[in-house]
Design a protein around this motif. Sequence first.
Motif, PDB file in Angstrom:
ATOM      1  N   GLU A 278       0.809  -1.221   0.000  1.00 49.02           N
ATOM      2  CA  GLU A 278       0.000   0.000   0.000  1.00 49.02           C
ATOM      3  C   GLU A 278       0.845   1.276   0.000  1.00 49.02           C
ATOM      4  O   GLU A 278       0.399   2.306  -0.494  1.00 49.02           O
ATOM      5  CB  GLU A 278      -0.922   0.014   1.226  1.00 49.02           C
ATOM      6  CG  GLU A 278      -1.854  -1.174   1.319  1.00 49.02           C
ATOM      7  CD  GLU A 278      -2.900  -1.197   0.222  1.00 49.02           C
ATOM      8  OE1 GLU A 278      -3.387  -0.110  -0.150  1.00 49.02           O
ATOM      9  OE2 GLU A 278      -3.220  -2.289  -0.270  1.00 49.02           O
ATOM     10  N   SER A 279       2.054   1.205   0.550  1.00 49.18           N
ATOM     11  CA  SER A 279       2.880   2.411   0.672  1.00 49.18           C
ATOM     12  C   SER A 279       4.078   2.416  -0.271  1.00 49.18           C
ATOM     13  O   SER A 279       4.244   3.335  -1.072  1.00 49.18           O
ATOM     14  CB  SER A 279       3.359   2.557   2.129  1.00 49.18           C
ATOM     15  OG  SER A 279       2.266   2.661   3.016  1.00 49.18           O
ATOM     16  N   ALA A 280       4.934   1.389  -0.178  1.00 48.39           N
ATOM     17  CA  ALA A 280       6.180   1.397  -0.950  1.00 48.39           C
ATOM     18  C   ALA A 280       5.953   1.142  -2.435  1.00 48.39           C
ATOM     19  O   ALA A 280       6.541   1.825  -3.284  1.00 48.39           O
ATOM     20  CB  ALA A 280       7.144   0.351  -0.376  1.00 48.39           C
ATOM     21  N   LEU A 281       5.126   0.163  -2.779  1.00 48.74           N
ATOM     22  CA  LEU A 281       4.937  -0.193  -4.187  1.00 48.74           C
ATOM     23  C   LEU A 281       4.424   0.971  -5.037  1.00 48.74           C
ATOM     24  O   LEU A 281       4.952   1.209  -6.137  1.00 48.74           O
ATOM     25  CB  LEU A 281       4.003  -1.401  -4.298  1.00 48.74           C
ATOM     26  CG  LEU A 281       3.772  -1.939  -5.713  1.00 48.74           C
ATOM     27  CD1 LEU A 281       5.092  -2.374  -6.336  1.00 48.74           C
ATOM     28  CD2 LEU A 281       2.776  -3.091  -5.691  1.00 48.74           C
ATOM     29  N   PRO A 282       3.411   1.737  -4.602  1.00 45.40           N
ATOM     30  CA  PRO A 282       2.972   2.879  -5.417  1.00 45.40           C
ATOM     31  C   PRO A 282       4.047   3.939  -5.617  1.00 45.40           C
ATOM     32  O   PRO A 282       4.026   4.657  -6.614  1.00 45.40           O
ATOM     33  CB  PRO A 282       1.781   3.441  -4.620  1.00 45.40           C
ATOM     34  CG  PRO A 282       1.281   2.298  -3.832  1.00 45.40           C
ATOM     35  CD  PRO A 282       2.503   1.520  -3.451  1.00 45.40           C
TER      36      PRO A 282
END
Length: 327
Positions: A246-250
């Motif tokens: 939810e945080s790093a991938l985007p």
Amino acid sequence: MRHLLRAELLRVRARAVVWGTAVVMLVAALGFVVAAWDDTRRPSAQAVAQAEEDLVVALERWERDRPTWLEACERIAEEGEESLEDACAGLDVPPTLEQVMPYRPGLVEVLETRYAPMAVVVVLGLLVMGVVLVTGDFTSGAMGTWLTFAPRRGRVLVSRLVAALVAGVPVALVALGGALVGILAVVAANGALGDTADAARTAVVATARALAAGLWAVAVGTGLAFALRVGAGVAGLVVWWVAAVESALPLLVPATRGSTVATNLRAWLDGGTAYGVEECVAGPQGEVCDVVEHVVGAAQGGVLLLVVAVVVVALGAVSFGVRDVAG
């Protein structure tokens, strides 16, 4: 199956986690009510006195500058940019005390800013409730005892899921109802109702979306609990998912933002959302980049959330069906 479901409902009704979740969510609702009171409270005597001073200054300016404003708007009308009525709208009306008083939102705006966010509380609270209702039985060994009386694991899982969903409805409605009644009471007491034409629709839509999202959270929590069986394992997986997916991938791959659970949950709760992705194309002067807005509709968000719930429950069913209860 009917008797098993009835027994599960009786057990759920007696579980402390259900009542505890309702109490915690009501306390959170009180926080939103206090925020609504702070937003709409009547101005203090000092604020009223300051507004009266500001009104005197505004009236002097209006009387002094009004002829100049009228000439300007008449010139605009003569040039054909706007009609005389539109260009000079409001210039004949002197400033009023209400215009210089501190801003207070009306009921509809308060519902949008203070009641609608209660959905996040409902989602988190019912997610935890769904997890604890299942992991508590695995930790205590009650699940093994339960299976001696109801050996068909598929029926046990379905009955537990349905019981958790049924319990989630009154818990969510109590919290949402408490927040809604409290907000209505404080806004009315502060005399800040304003235009209430869309208030009922806003409240109904927000309640329906929050309730649906809460039941989704119950299903996800129940599925995760059957898959991992330990509350710490579920918490660890959720933290890892939020941090990595939810945080790093985007941040690394901005195009994936539209597929995250957070984006689609926000789209469902808000009736749609948007996110920007920087896209670059080759041009005569080199690479040209611009931020392109992508829209995620409420329907798309709801479909993705439904798929997530089905997948998680299916994984929980597979794990529950093949693993030993004591394992």
